[in-house]
Motif scaffolding. Structure first.
Motif, PDB file in Angstrom:
ATOM      1  N   LEU A 297      62.110  41.699  58.625  1.00 22.61           N
ATOM      2  CA  LEU A 297      61.615  43.038  58.939  1.00 22.61           C
ATOM      3  C   LEU A 297      60.974  43.695  57.718  1.00 22.61           C
ATOM      4  O   LEU A 297      59.850  44.217  57.790  1.00 22.61           O
ATOM      5  CB  LEU A 297      62.762  43.911  59.455  1.00 22.61           C
ATOM      6  CG  LEU A 297      63.306  43.587  60.846  1.00 22.61           C
ATOM      7  CD1 LEU A 297      64.517  44.449  61.152  1.00 22.61           C
ATOM      8  CD2 LEU A 297      62.237  43.787  61.907  1.00 22.61           C
ATOM      9  N   ALA A 298      61.686  43.663  56.590  1.00 22.36           N
ATOM     10  CA  ALA A 298      61.175  44.326  55.388  1.00 22.36           C
ATOM     11  C   ALA A 298      59.911  43.642  54.882  1.00 22.36           C
ATOM     12  O   ALA A 298      58.948  44.312  54.481  1.00 22.36           O
ATOM     13  CB  ALA A 298      62.252  44.341  54.302  1.00 22.36           C
ATOM     14  N   GLY A 299      59.888  42.314  54.882  1.00 20.50           N
ATOM     15  CA  GLY A 299      58.705  41.603  54.416  1.00 20.50           C
ATOM     16  C   GLY A 299      57.489  41.884  55.281  1.00 20.50           C
ATOM     17  O   GLY A 299      56.394  42.168  54.777  1.00 20.50           O
ATOM     18  N   ALA A 300      57.665  41.801  56.599  1.00 21.70           N
ATOM     19  CA  ALA A 300      56.540  42.074  57.498  1.00 21.70           C
ATOM     20  C   ALA A 300      56.050  43.502  57.326  1.00 21.70           C
ATOM     21  O   ALA A 300      54.836  43.764  57.313  1.00 21.70           O
ATOM     22  CB  ALA A 300      56.963  41.822  58.943  1.00 21.70           C
ATOM     23  N   ALA A 301      56.995  44.449  57.190  1.00 19.87           N
ATOM     24  CA  ALA A 301      56.609  45.852  57.046  1.00 19.87           C
ATOM     25  C   ALA A 301      55.852  46.086  55.744  1.00 19.87           C
ATOM     26  O   ALA A 301      54.824  46.776  55.724  1.00 19.87           O
ATOM     27  CB  ALA A 301      57.856  46.737  57.101  1.00 19.87           C
ATOM     28  N   LEU A 302      56.317  45.512  54.644  1.00 18.11           N
ATOM     29  CA  LEU A 302      55.661  45.728  53.352  1.00 18.11           C
ATOM     30  C   LEU A 302      54.276  45.078  53.316  1.00 18.11           C
ATOM     31  O   LEU A 302      53.319  45.658  52.797  1.00 18.11           O
ATOM     32  CB  LEU A 302      56.539  45.180  52.225  1.00 18.11           C
ATOM     33  CG  LEU A 302      57.835  45.948  51.957  1.00 18.11           C
ATOM     34  CD1 LEU A 302      58.690  45.218  50.935  1.00 18.11           C
ATOM     35  CD2 LEU A 302      57.532  47.360  51.473  1.00 18.11           C
ATOM     36  N   GLY A 303      54.171  43.850  53.837  1.00 18.53           N
ATOM     37  CA  GLY A 303      52.875  43.191  53.846  1.00 18.53           C
ATOM     38  C   GLY A 303      51.855  43.923  54.703  1.00 18.53           C
ATOM     39  O   GLY A 303      50.703  44.126  54.303  1.00 18.53           O
TER      40      GLY A 303
ATOM     41  N   SER B 260      49.173  38.768  56.973  1.00 21.97           N
ATOM     42  CA  SER B 260      50.140  39.509  56.160  1.00 21.97           C
ATOM     43  C   SER B 260      51.472  39.660  56.889  1.00 21.97           C
ATOM     44  O   SER B 260      52.539  39.627  56.271  1.00 21.97           O
ATOM     45  CB  SER B 260      49.569  40.886  55.803  1.00 21.97           C
ATOM     46  OG  SER B 260      48.397  40.777  55.033  1.00 21.97           O
ATOM     47  N   LEU B 261      51.401  39.827  58.193  1.00 17.87           N
ATOM     48  CA  LEU B 261      52.611  39.969  58.990  1.00 17.87           C
ATOM     49  C   LEU B 261      53.502  38.735  58.899  1.00 17.87           C
ATOM     50  O   LEU B 261      54.732  38.839  58.982  1.00 17.87           O
ATOM     51  CB  LEU B 261      52.221  40.234  60.449  1.00 17.87           C
ATOM     52  CG  LEU B 261      53.311  40.714  61.405  1.00 17.87           C
ATOM     53  CD1 LEU B 261      53.811  42.082  61.002  1.00 17.87           C
ATOM     54  CD2 LEU B 261      52.767  40.758  62.826  1.00 17.87           C
ATOM     55  N   LEU B 262      52.906  37.555  58.704  1.00 18.59           N
ATOM     56  CA  LEU B 262      53.663  36.314  58.625  1.00 18.59           C
ATOM     57  C   LEU B 262      53.973  35.895  57.188  1.00 18.59           C
ATOM     58  O   LEU B 262      55.077  35.421  56.895  1.00 18.59           O
ATOM     59  CB  LEU B 262      52.904  35.189  59.334  1.00 18.59           C
ATOM     60  CG  LEU B 262      52.723  35.328  60.847  1.00 18.59           C
ATOM     61  CD1 LEU B 262      51.882  34.187  61.378  1.00 18.59           C
ATOM     62  CD2 LEU B 262      54.072  35.364  61.555  1.00 18.59           C
ATOM     63  N   LEU B 263      53.009  36.053  56.289  1.00 18.45           N
ATOM     64  CA  LEU B 263      53.178  35.519  54.939  1.00 18.45           C
ATOM     65  C   LEU B 263      54.013  36.426  54.038  1.00 18.45           C
ATOM     66  O   LEU B 263      54.660  35.943  53.104  1.00 18.45           O
ATOM     67  CB  LEU B 263      51.809  35.280  54.298  1.00 18.45           C
ATOM     68  CG  LEU B 263      51.003  34.137  54.904  1.00 18.45           C
ATOM     69  CD1 LEU B 263      49.665  33.991  54.193  1.00 18.45           C
ATOM     70  CD2 LEU B 263      51.782  32.823  54.825  1.00 18.45           C
ATOM     71  N   ALA B 264      54.017  37.723  54.281  1.00 16.36           N
ATOM     72  CA  ALA B 264      54.842  38.604  53.455  1.00 16.36           C
ATOM     73  C   ALA B 264      56.337  38.301  53.618  1.00 16.36           C
ATOM     74  O   ALA B 264      57.067  38.238  52.611  1.00 16.36           O
ATOM     75  CB  ALA B 264      54.546  40.073  53.785  1.00 16.36           C
ATOM     76  N   PRO B 265      56.859  38.080  54.832  1.00 17.35           N
ATOM     77  CA  PRO B 265      58.263  37.653  54.934  1.00 17.35           C
ATOM     78  C   PRO B 265      58.517  36.299  54.288  1.00 17.35           C
ATOM     79  O   PRO B 265      59.617  36.058  53.778  1.00 17.35           O
ATOM     80  CB  PRO B 265      58.517  37.597  56.455  1.00 17.35           C
ATOM     81  CG  PRO B 265      57.472  38.420  57.055  1.00 17.35           C
ATOM     82  CD  PRO B 265      56.287  38.354  56.154  1.00 17.35           C
ATOM     83  N   VAL B 266      57.513  35.402  54.302  1.00 20.02           N
ATOM     84  CA  VAL B 266      57.675  34.117  53.623  1.00 20.02           C
ATOM     85  C   VAL B 266      57.925  34.341  52.132  1.00 20.02           C
ATOM     86  O   VAL B 266      58.822  33.740  51.537  1.00 20.02           O
ATOM     87  CB  VAL B 266      56.441  33.233  53.842  1.00 20.02           C
ATOM     88  CG1 VAL B 266      56.510  31.985  52.969  1.00 20.02           C
ATOM     89  CG2 VAL B 266      56.324  32.826  55.309  1.00 20.02           C
TER      90      VAL B 266
ATOM     91  N   ALA C  51      51.152  29.302  58.794  1.00 17.60           N
ATOM     92  CA  ALA C  51      51.943  30.419  58.274  1.00 17.60           C
ATOM     93  C   ALA C  51      53.205  30.626  59.105  1.00 17.60           C
ATOM     94  O   ALA C  51      54.287  30.898  58.566  1.00 17.60           O
ATOM     95  CB  ALA C  51      51.097  31.692  58.260  1.00 17.60           C
ATOM     96  N   ALA C  52      53.088  30.480  60.438  1.00 17.89           N
ATOM     97  CA  ALA C  52      54.265  30.610  61.296  1.00 17.89           C
ATOM     98  C   ALA C  52      55.277  29.503  61.025  1.00 17.89           C
ATOM     99  O   ALA C  52      56.493  29.741  61.000  1.00 17.89           O
ATOM    100  CB  ALA C  52      53.842  30.594  62.767  1.00 17.89           C
ATOM    101  N   LEU C  53      54.786  28.272  60.785  1.00 15.76           N
ATOM    102  CA  LEU C  53      55.693  27.169  60.466  1.00 15.76           C
ATOM    103  C   LEU C  53      56.379  27.397  59.116  1.00 15.76           C
ATOM    104  O   LEU C  53      57.571  27.116  58.956  1.00 15.76           O
ATOM    105  CB  LEU C  53      54.922  25.852  60.452  1.00 15.76           C
ATOM    106  CG  LEU C  53      54.372  25.375  61.801  1.00 15.76           C
ATOM    107  CD1 LEU C  53      53.546  24.113  61.629  1.00 15.76           C
ATOM    108  CD2 LEU C  53      55.514  25.131  62.789  1.00 15.76           C
ATOM    109  N   ALA C  54      55.630  27.902  58.140  1.00 16.89           N
ATOM    110  CA  ALA C  54      56.223  28.211  56.842  1.00 16.89           C
ATOM    111  C   ALA C  54      57.296  29.286  56.972  1.00 16.89           C
ATOM    112  O   ALA C  54      58.353  29.220  56.316  1.00 16.89           O
ATOM    113  CB  ALA C  54      55.137  28.663  55.868  1.00 16.89           C
ATOM    114  N   LEU C  55      57.063  30.263  57.832  1.00 16.26           N
ATOM    115  CA  LEU C  55      58.061  31.311  58.046  1.00 16.26           C
ATOM    116  C   LEU C  55      59.319  30.739  58.689  1.00 16.26           C
ATOM    117  O   LEU C  55      60.442  31.097  58.307  1.00 16.26           O
ATOM    118  CB  LEU C  55      57.463  32.407  58.930  1.00 16.26           C
ATOM    119  CG  LEU C  55      58.359  33.613  59.210  1.00 16.26           C
ATOM    120  CD1 LEU C  55      58.797  34.280  57.913  1.00 16.26           C
ATOM    121  CD2 LEU C  55      57.646  34.614  60.110  1.00 16.26           C
TER     122      LEU C  55
END
Length: 370
Positions: free
Chosen positions: A105-111, A320-326, A52-56
């Motif tokens: 920021l927004a993706g991590a926050a929403l996820g 969620s913290l990583l995949l939502a920004p993705v 997930a970190a690599l995808a981000l």
């Protein structure tokens, strides 16, 4: 006879000792096997987190390179590390870097907010839109435009944050007070507040064309047109919300077993709910203020994560913290690619991606347990 009785009482007889020792030996043999299974499952989750970190990292690179003017990744790297100048440097530094950081920021926050809401309410359909957060921000932005003359996205930031936080505070107070307080009541309170705020926003924009023209661009949700000043304003709020939410993972795991069991395990129900309300207000308010009311991120990502990690909130929040920004940055890149040399707003793309997923989830006979 006495010898037989003594042997039977000590568990050493042939007829009595055999059956007693067999289950104990089988139970002892299964302990290492269960431990090995748990270790393999934990290792798989860690590997998934690395992926997930690599995808981000990949989607961040694409966000910096793809647009109306595509820039090679080598050039992007030179601009960021060697201080290269020129028109390409202007595009990367002034336009795409703020856009990418706001997406992160927004993706991590929403996820994270979606995972936290679903854990607090024990409702798999909870998200910022369901509990009045998005419409609270929308109502505050409409007030700022129609009555206070605010006309720029930077000016909307604090109004959107305060509106989102106030709406969620009202929902929390209504849902957590009284004899029938609980997750179900909070969802009902969110639905009622949502209906009221939608009516208010509609009444204002239908009677003020100028407010309607300005509001419709913000309401669709987008990462474009923001600069690093927005990051400086909402970044500390989102960071505080992230830290608070991650600290609530263990109490939420305990409360998922039921309030009585959670209390027996040492979780404080009211304290956890109050801290969760503060975290949700910070996360949703900051994300909505920065990027507008973007739908489906907080709903879809925790669902997908839970299918992989199970109900453990520690893993659900980390993923969620990583995949939502993705998902959010990926939608932004897709919008730029599909409508080049123009672009589709991010909120439109996430709606197109999220709606089929929502339909698929609603058709499942059994939604993943929290």
């Amino acid at each position: 006879m006495n010898v037989r009785k003594e042997a039977a009482s000590d568990g050493g007889g042939i007829s009595d000792g055999g059956p007693r020792t067999a289950p104990r030996a089988a139970g002892e043999a299964t302990v290492p096997a269960r431990t090995a299974v748990r270790r393999r499952a934990t290792a798989v989750r860690w590997y998934g987190l690395v992926l997930a970190a690599l995808a981000l990292a990949l989607v961040c690179a694409l966000s910096l390179a793809v647009g109306a003017r595509s820039i090679p990744l080598s050039t992007v790297w030179e601009v960021l590390t060697q201080g290269r100048g020129g028109e390409e440097a202007f595009v990367v530094r002034r336009l795409r870097v703020p856009r990418t950081v706001i997406g992160l920021l927004a993706g991590a926050a929403l996820g994270l907010a979606g995972a936290l809401m679903q854990g607090l309410t024990r409702n798999p359909l909870a998200d910022p839109g369901l509990l009045g957060v998005n419409n609270g921000a929308s109502a505050a932005v409409v007030v700022a435009i129609a009555f206070l003359g605010v006309g720029s996205p930077l000016g909307y930031v604090w109004f959107a944050f305060l509106g989102a936080a106030l709406a969620y505070a009202v929902v929390y107070l209504l849902g957590s007070s009284g004899r029938s307080a609980g997750p179900d009541r909070m969802v009902l309170a969110g639905a009622a507040i949502n209906a009221t705020l939608i009516a208010f926003v509609s009444a204002v924009v239908l009677h003020d064309i100028r407010a309607f023209d300005a509001f419709r661009f913000w309401a669709v949700g987008s990462l474009a047109g923001r600069d690093m000043e927005v990051v400086r304003q909402v970044g500390p709020l989102i960071l505080a919300g992230v830290v608070t939410a991650l600290c609530l993972a263990r109490p939420l795991n305990a409360l998922a077993l039921g309030e009585e069991t959670g209390r027996a395990l040492g979780a404080h129900t009211e304290r956890t709910r109050l801290a969760g309300a503060v975290a949700v207000a910070l996360l949703c308010g900051g994300a909505t203020a920065a990027a507008g009311p973007i739908a489906f991120i907080g709903l879809a990502v925790p669902h997908l994560v839970r299918m992989v990690t199970g109900p453990d909130q520690r893993w659900v929040m980390a993923y969620s913290l990583l995949l939502a920004p993705v998902l959010l940055l990926g939608a932004d890149v897709i919008g730029r690619f599909l409508a080049a040399p123009g672009e589709l707003e991010t909120g439109i793309v996430t709606a197109f991606l999220g709606a089929p997923l929502f339909i698929a989830l609603s058709r499942r006979r059994r939604i993943a347990a929290l």
